[in-house]
Each structure stands twice: as C-alpha cells, then as structure tokens.
Design a protein around this motif. Structure first.
Motif, PDB file in Angstrom:
ATOM      1  N   THR A 172      66.628   5.318 -30.338  1.00 45.77           N
ATOM      2  CA  THR A 172      66.735   4.153 -31.220  1.00 45.77           C
ATOM      3  C   THR A 172      65.552   4.167 -32.184  1.00 45.77           C
ATOM      4  OG1 THR A 172      65.400   2.815 -29.731  1.00 45.77           O
ATOM      5  CG2 THR A 172      67.768   2.745 -29.372  1.00 45.77           C
ATOM      6  N   GLN A 173      65.633   3.298 -33.175  1.00 46.53           N
ATOM      7  CA  GLN A 173      64.521   3.256 -34.131  1.00 46.53           C
ATOM      8  C   GLN A 173      63.265   2.661 -33.489  1.00 46.53           C
ATOM      9  OE1 GLN A 173      65.608   1.428 -37.915  1.00 46.53           O
ATOM     10  NE2 GLN A 173      63.556   1.794 -38.706  1.00 46.53           N
ATOM     11  N   ASP A 174      63.447   1.915 -32.405  1.00 42.37           N
ATOM     12  CA  ASP A 174      62.271   1.313 -31.761  1.00 42.37           C
ATOM     13  C   ASP A 174      61.738   2.122 -30.580  1.00 42.37           C
ATOM     14  OD1 ASP A 174      64.474   0.702 -30.188  1.00 42.37           O
ATOM     15  OD2 ASP A 174      64.055  -1.444 -30.035  1.00 42.37           O
ATOM     16  N   ARG A 175      62.299   3.323 -30.373  1.00 42.23           N
ATOM     17  CA  ARG A 175      61.837   4.155 -29.251  1.00 42.23           C
ATOM     18  C   ARG A 175      61.306   5.493 -29.747  1.00 42.23           C
ATOM     19  NH1 ARG A 175      65.655   0.975 -27.190  1.00 42.23           N
ATOM     20  NH2 ARG A 175      65.546   0.321 -25.023  1.00 42.23           N
ATOM     21  N   VAL A 176      60.255   5.975 -29.084  1.00 44.20           N
ATOM     22  CA  VAL A 176      59.776   7.322 -29.387  1.00 44.20           C
ATOM     23  C   VAL A 176      60.722   8.334 -28.740  1.00 44.20           C
ATOM     24  CG1 VAL A 176      57.397   6.553 -29.572  1.00 44.20           C
ATOM     25  CG2 VAL A 176      58.231   7.388 -27.357  1.00 44.20           C
ATOM     26  N   PRO A 177      60.811   9.567 -29.224  1.00 44.45           N
ATOM     27  CA  PRO A 177      60.065  10.128 -30.349  1.00 44.45           C
ATOM     28  C   PRO A 177      60.632   9.668 -31.699  1.00 44.45           C
ATOM     29  CG  PRO A 177      61.619  11.758 -29.515  1.00 44.45           C
ATOM     30  CD  PRO A 177      61.729  10.551 -28.606  1.00 44.45           C
ATOM     31  N   THR A 178      59.755   9.336 -32.614  1.00 43.57           N
ATOM     32  CA  THR A 178      60.173   8.836 -33.924  1.00 43.57           C
ATOM     33  C   THR A 178      60.285  10.003 -34.911  1.00 43.57           C
ATOM     34  OG1 THR A 178      57.858   8.370 -34.293  1.00 43.57           O
ATOM     35  CG2 THR A 178      59.225   6.517 -33.647  1.00 43.57           C
ATOM     36  N   VAL A 179      61.171  10.908 -34.580  1.00 44.71           N
ATOM     37  CA  VAL A 179      61.373  12.113 -35.404  1.00 44.71           C
ATOM     38  C   VAL A 179      62.871  12.377 -35.530  1.00 44.71           C
ATOM     39  CG1 VAL A 179      59.210  13.203 -34.698  1.00 44.71           C
ATOM     40  CG2 VAL A 179      61.266  13.617 -33.339  1.00 44.71           C
ATOM     41  N   TYR A 180      63.225  13.144 -36.545  1.00 47.58           N
ATOM     42  CA  TYR A 180      64.619  13.579 -36.685  1.00 47.58           C
ATOM     43  C   TYR A 180      64.783  14.931 -35.993  1.00 47.58           C
ATOM     44  CZ  TYR A 180      64.684  10.102 -40.477  1.00 47.58           C
ATOM     45  OH  TYR A 180      64.583   8.949 -41.206  1.00 47.58           O
ATOM     46  N   ILE A 181      65.970  15.167 -35.478  1.00 50.02           N
ATOM     47  CA  ILE A 181      66.226  16.415 -34.748  1.00 50.02           C
ATOM     48  C   ILE A 181      67.466  17.091 -35.330  1.00 50.02           C
ATOM     49  CG2 ILE A 181      66.702  17.409 -32.467  1.00 50.02           C
ATOM     50  CD1 ILE A 181      65.369  14.881 -31.281  1.00 50.02           C
ATOM     51  N   ARG A 182      67.291  18.314 -35.829  1.00 51.69           N
ATOM     52  CA  ARG A 182      68.419  19.050 -36.404  1.00 51.69           C
ATOM     53  C   ARG A 182      68.842  20.153 -35.445  1.00 51.69           C
ATOM     54  NH1 ARG A 182      70.141  19.157 -41.499  1.00 51.69           N
ATOM     55  NH2 ARG A 182      68.136  18.658 -42.466  1.00 51.69           N
ATOM     56  N   ASN A 183      70.077  20.064 -34.982  1.00 55.76           N
ATOM     57  CA  ASN A 183      70.608  21.073 -34.063  1.00 55.76           C
ATOM     58  C   ASN A 183      69.636  21.391 -32.921  1.00 55.76           C
ATOM     59  OD1 ASN A 183      72.961  21.279 -35.616  1.00 55.76           O
ATOM     60  ND2 ASN A 183      71.968  22.723 -37.003  1.00 55.76           N
ATOM     61  N   GLY A 184      68.973  20.357 -32.420  1.00 56.03           N
ATOM     62  CA  GLY A 184      68.092  20.524 -31.266  1.00 56.03           C
ATOM     63  C   GLY A 184      66.633  20.769 -31.618  1.00 56.03           C
ATOM     64  N   HIS A 185      66.344  21.016 -32.903  1.00 56.84           N
ATOM     65  CA  HIS A 185      64.956  21.283 -33.297  1.00 56.84           C
ATOM     66  C   HIS A 185      64.373  20.093 -34.042  1.00 56.84           C
ATOM     67  CE1 HIS A 185      65.210  25.523 -32.217  1.00 56.84           C
ATOM     68  NE2 HIS A 185      66.422  25.510 -32.734  1.00 56.84           N
ATOM     69  N   ILE A 235      58.677   1.354 -28.276  1.00 55.15           N
ATOM     70  CA  ILE A 235      58.851   1.491 -26.831  1.00 55.15           C
ATOM     71  C   ILE A 235      58.543   2.946 -26.498  1.00 55.15           C
ATOM     72  CG2 ILE A 235      60.427   1.228 -24.878  1.00 55.15           C
ATOM     73  CD1 ILE A 235      62.224  -0.515 -26.694  1.00 55.15           C
ATOM     74  N   GLY A 236      57.626   3.167 -25.576  1.00 56.97           N
ATOM     75  CA  GLY A 236      57.261   4.528 -25.168  1.00 56.97           C
ATOM     76  C   GLY A 236      56.009   5.022 -25.888  1.00 56.97           C
ATOM     77  N   TYR A 237      55.431   6.069 -25.293  1.00 56.08           N
ATOM     78  CA  TYR A 237      54.177   6.611 -25.814  1.00 56.08           C
ATOM     79  C   TYR A 237      54.425   7.978 -26.431  1.00 56.08           C
ATOM     80  CZ  TYR A 237      52.389   2.874 -22.906  1.00 56.08           C
ATOM     81  OH  TYR A 237      52.158   1.651 -22.350  1.00 56.08           O
ATOM     82  N   MET A 238      53.760   8.206 -27.564  1.00 53.71           N
ATOM     83  CA  MET A 238      53.943   9.472 -28.271  1.00 53.71           C
ATOM     84  C   MET A 238      52.604   9.948 -28.799  1.00 53.71           C
ATOM     85  SD  MET A 238      56.435  10.265 -31.487  1.00 53.71           S
ATOM     86  CE  MET A 238      56.326  11.799 -32.389  1.00 53.71           C
ATOM     87  N   LYS A 239      52.405  11.257 -28.688  1.00 53.30           N
ATOM     88  CA  LYS A 239      51.201  11.867 -29.255  1.00 53.30           C
ATOM     89  C   LYS A 239      51.625  13.102 -30.045  1.00 53.30           C
ATOM     90  CE  LYS A 239      46.781  13.762 -28.018  1.00 53.30           C
ATOM     91  NZ  LYS A 239      46.053  14.531 -27.030  1.00 53.30           N
ATOM     92  N   GLY A 240      50.950  13.353 -31.161  1.00 52.23           N
ATOM     93  CA  GLY A 240      51.237  14.556 -31.957  1.00 52.23           C
ATOM     94  C   GLY A 240      52.466  14.397 -32.838  1.00 52.23           C
ATOM     95  N   GLY A 241      52.891  15.513 -33.417  1.00 51.30           N
ATOM     96  CA  GLY A 241      54.094  15.514 -34.255  1.00 51.30           C
ATOM     97  C   GLY A 241      53.952  14.722 -35.540  1.00 51.30           C
ATOM     98  N   GLU A 242      52.715  14.564 -36.029  1.00 49.94           N
ATOM     99  CA  GLU A 242      52.475  13.705 -37.206  1.00 49.94           C
ATOM    100  C   GLU A 242      53.390  14.051 -38.382  1.00 49.94           C
ATOM    101  OE1 GLU A 242      50.935  10.906 -37.671  1.00 49.94           O
ATOM    102  OE2 GLU A 242      50.339  10.974 -35.562  1.00 49.94           O
ATOM    103  N   ALA A 243      53.443  15.349 -38.726  1.00 55.11           N
ATOM    104  CA  ALA A 243      54.196  15.760 -39.925  1.00 55.11           C
ATOM    105  C   ALA A 243      55.692  15.521 -39.768  1.00 55.11           C
ATOM    106  CB  ALA A 243      53.942  17.240 -40.213  1.00 55.11           C
ATOM    107  N   ALA A 244      56.141  15.437 -38.530  1.00 52.48           N
ATOM    108  CA  ALA A 244      57.591  15.299 -38.295  1.00 52.48           C
ATOM    109  C   ALA A 244      58.033  13.838 -38.225  1.00 52.48           C
ATOM    110  CB  ALA A 244      57.972  16.012 -37.000  1.00 52.48           C
TER     111      ALA A 244
END
Ligand code: NG6
Ligand code: CA
Length: 508
Positions: A172-185, A235-244
């Motif tokens: 969801t938009q309110d849950r980590v990870p706050t990134v887009y995933i294309r075909n699993g990546h 909701i949830g904790y996330m570290k790293g992945g800044e650029a994504a």
C-alpha cells in the motif's frame, strides 16, 4: 496479415450477431465465436459507492468516470468480495471467495504471496485464450515466500500467477517498501544502497514518525508512525534504497504513464491490463495540480486526480484506435473511510459529501458500504448504456470473462453473468457471501443477513460501524437501503430461511 482493426471489426460483427440472437437467460453455452476484446480492470482503492457523481454525488464531480458509467452499465448492486483490500484483490483475480483462504487478510509489505502459483487466475485464464497480460499499480497480495531480499529478484509475485509484465507497488502507499517493482526488480535501485525492511524493529539511527515529529509533513493519527519517507510516516521500517523511493505526489502520473505505455506496446493483439490505482487510500498525496481543487481536502483532491488519470487513460485507448475493442471494468476494492490513520482533513472538510452514498458503514464493515462499491462496465459500441440493479460481484468476472473469450474455465464461487456484465440481462446472482476479517454475511436478493459475532460494534479510530452484533441482524435493502431497520425479531420466517442459506453456502 490483415490489419488489426479489420480483424477486430470482423470479430466485433460476428460477436454482435451471435449475441443479438441469444435468449438473455441462456448463459450456459460458451460464446460460439472467440471474442477477444482487450480487457481492462480499472480498480480503485477505498472509493465509496457515493464518491462518484454518476452514483449521485453532488459535492464532487467525476466526469471521466461518469462517461464510462453513463456510456456503459452502471451497477447499483455491484460488490467487492471483502471490505478490505487484500481479500478483495484475491477474489477479483482468482474467482474464489477470500474467506476460503485464511491468509487473505490485510498484509504487511513483507508478507509472502497468498495466491498459489498453481491457482487458476483471471490473467492465466486469459493468457490461455491468447491474451497478453499486464498489471500496473497496487498489488498487496504478498511477494516471495517469506524473508524477501529486495535487492534480488523478488519472486514469486504477479509474474508467477499469470501476469507477463508487472509494474507494481508491493503493498500500500502507507507501507514500506516505498518503491516501484518491475517484473520483480526494484525500479531504480542503487546496488550500493541496499534496501532493508522490517515490520518488527527499526534500523539503528533511522528516524521514525513516533520519535521525530519535527520531520513530518503529514501527521499520523493512529498507526503509521514507523519509518518516514518524503515527510510521511509509514507502517513498517525501511533502510536504504534512497534512489528507488517513489515520489508520492507523482504516483498517479507515474502509474498512468506505465498503463499508457502498456497499451501502446500491446495494442496489436488482445491484452488484459489490471490497472490498480492507489487513490483515495491513505496517505492522500494529490499532485500539486489537484491540491485544493475539490474543496474537500486531500481525499477529495485525489478522487479528482484519479478521475483525471482515468480520463487520460481512456483518451489513449481512443487515440490508439482500440477503445471500441476494449471492455473496461471499473470498480473499487472496498468501501470508503475518512480518517484511516493520518490527519488530512478528510473528516473536517467533508461538508455535505456522503462517500458511502447513503449505505451504512464503510471500509472494514459488514454493513453494506464495506463491499457495495462503484461498479461499471463499458465497451464502446457494444454495450448499450443502461443502469442495472442485478447483483454482481467482482468474483464473477472470472467465469464471465472466460465465457466471453471462449474458455470453459470457471470456479465454483464465480458465477457466469456475462449477459449482466454486458447490460443484456438484469439477472445477477441470487446469493453472495460478504466478508471482512474472515467474518461473513449473506446478501440474498433484497435481503442481508449478518450472523452474530463477538467484537466491537464500532471501530472508533476510523469511526465506522462494523456491523458486528451478538444477535442476528436482518435487513431489507429494497425498503431500507441504509440498514436502519433490523427485522430479525419481526420476520422470523425470513431469518430462518436466510440462516439456512447462509450455513449451506458457508459449508458450516
Ligand atoms: C490498516 C491501516 C490502514 C490501511 C489498511 C489497509 C493502521 C492503523 N491502519 O491496518 O491505514 O492501511 O490497513 O487498507 O495501520 S487496505 O485498503 O489496503 O485494506
Ligand atoms: Ca482498499
């Protein structure tokens, strides 16, 4: 080879002839011809029955959705399978009631995939019928098998249950990870800045909504006080992945572009696109173009934004010359909620708007507004505009679309209601089991039976009546759309009849 448009028009003519000669109640025989329009599900998140002007909203205007509603079939008794997201998405994609799957509950961003890779699904069935299949938008059905490493290909996921191409947010938009995933990546991931996710503990030194209110641009009301992304606590904790990390205010434009690209790339042959918008789920983050436009705060603004992207998407279908060869189904995964965990003025600026359209309850509720949602089918040139009061459920798309495309696939739960979906018959299903958090109720004709349950009658945090009572409840929706008049004590005969039907259908 013949140009596609010619091929399509021949199919369309054959189809029109074949259906016009049919008796409307004869739904058993599969379509004689292979009819393969493109099929698009436009699926909104938490949009209420009364949130669109086509369903009577006067305080907000949704012209693009209305165009579909008024040019297609506008269902007044259209249902999601559940009053929350994950179970409804499970239902629409598998044609199986979500209460049959105990894992079909609101999932954290780290949850494993809850659809078995052996399971029949709408995209798999359509793929067998020669369709190309894609998803753009919200997934929220789990990914991987537990302990996902977000820095490698995340699997199984949408691509393993029938979608050849996927561009998603995990949950969801309110849950980590706050990134887009294309075909699993993870899209745009910098390998030198790996992503770590936990729903249990914070990563050392990372600010949180709870401890660092000074960093917030949106305040949390309940929950939503873990990691902060773009000033919004999640909701949830996330570290790293800044650029994504995604940019919240661009999300609608971003998914729109992906959906448009999908259409352009695949228009030569039939495709199925599941376009799952994030609005108006929290956090509500309208693009600046829409800020303040509804006068209702961010919730109204993101509904206008959703309506706009839908308009742009339809424009693309039209410009690419395939609108008349595309069946569009528009609906919502569950009913409306105002304060779902952030202070965003949804309650304060509501004014006279009624998101549920006068139905009782809302998201999370066994009362009707939980599952009774906007439901529209549109197929330019093939579906004649009409309003239908047939009871239809997202569950029924599986068998109905199989029938349309010449497949004999079906599930026990999914009723074949193609003629209702095409506006040719007012006959929908007689009985439907509704669900929230594995608690179920029965809609049967004009009646609703809610069995007794333990639990609180109201979710105070979101201020929604849940429909939970220690006694049986019985309502007649035809006479009492707002479920104000409980007839369980005065109509014992109906109560007994529906109780028997309910137990039979629930298998207990
Ligand atoms: C709830 C969240 C709510 C929303 C919902 C899922 C809290 C307190 N509330 O647990 O904000 O995210 O889950 O919504 O965390 S759904 O539409 O995806 O089902
Ligand atoms: Ca939802």
């Amino acid at each position: 080879t013949k140009p596609t448009f010619l091929k399509c028009s021949i199919l369309m003519i054959t189809f029109a002839l074949s259906v016009s000669c049919k008796n409307e109640n004869k739904q058993e025989e599969p379509q004689k011809t292979d009819t393969k329009p493109n099929i698009v599900f436009i699926y909104l998140d938490d949009l209420g029955y009364g949130d669109i002007s086509a369903n009577g909203a006067t305080e907000i205007s949704t012209p693009n959705i209305d165009k579909l509603a008024n040019g297609g079939v506008r269902f007044t008794n259209g249902y999601a399978t559940s009053a929350t997201c994950t179970p409804s998405r499970f239902g629409i994609l598998t044609g199986i009631y979500p209460w049959r799957n105990k894992d079909a509950a609101i999932l954290p961003g780290t949850a494993p995939l809850i659809i078995s890779t052996e399971q029949k699904t709408v995209p798999k069935m359509l793929k067998q019928q020669g369709y190309q299949t894609g998803i753009v938008g919200k997934w929220h059905l789990g990914l991987g098998r537990g302990n996902v490493n977000w820095n490698e290909r995340v699997s199984p996921g949408p691509n393993e249950v029938g979608f050849e191409e996927s561009y998603i947010m995990a949950a969801t938009q309110d849950r980590v990870p706050t990134v887009y995933i294309r075909n699993g990546h993870v899209d745009g991931l910098d390998p030198n800045d790996p992503i770590e996710i936990s729903y249990k503990t914070n990563f050392e030194g990372q600010p949180t909504g709870k401890d660092n209110p000074e960093l917030l641009t949106m305040k949390w009301h309940h929950g939503h006080n873990n990691s902060i992304v773009n000033g919004i606590p999640r909701i949830g904790y996330m570290k790293g992945g800044e650029a994504a990390k995604w940019n919240d205010v661009d999300m609608a434009d971003h998914f729109l572009k992906e959906a448009q690209t999908y259409v352009k790339k695949h228009k030569e042959n039939p495709f199925f696109l599941y376009y799952a918008l994030q609005q108006p789920h929290v956090p509500r983050t309208p693009h600046p173009r829409f800020v303040g436009k509804s006068g209702m705060g961010p919730r109204g603004d993101v509904i206008l934004e959703a309506d706009w992207v839908i308009g742009e998407f339809i424009k693309t279908l039209n410009e690419e010359g395939i609108l008349e060869n595309t069946l569009i189904v528009l609906s919502s995964d569950n009913g409306p909620v105002l304060n779902d965990g952030y202070y965003d003025d949804a309650v304060e600026k509501l004014g006279n708007h009624t998101p549920s359209g006068g139905l009782r309850g809302g998201k999370y509720s066994l009362f009707d507004a939980g599952t009774h949602v906007p439901f529209i089918t549109y197929w330019k040139g093939t579906i004649e505009p009409t309003v239908s009061n047939a009871i239809v459920c997202q569950l029924d798309l599986f068998s109905s679309l199989a029938h349309l495309t010449g497949s004999t696939a079906k599930t026990n739960d999914s009723e074949q209601l193609l003629n209702a979906f095409l506006g040719k018959s007012n006959q929908g299903r007689k009985n439907l089991i509704l669900e929230t958090g594995q608690k179920t109720a029965l809609r049967s004709g004009d009646w609703v039976l809610i069995p007794p349950y333990e639990g609180k009658p109201i979710n105070k945090q979101v201020n929604i009546e849940l429909g939970i009572s220690s006694e049986y409840q019985l309502y007649n929706l035809k006479e009492d759309r707002a479920q104000k008049n409980d007839l369980a004590n005065t109509n014992k005969e109906k109560l007994a009849e529906l109780t028997a039907t309910y137990h039979k259908l629930r298998g207990k």
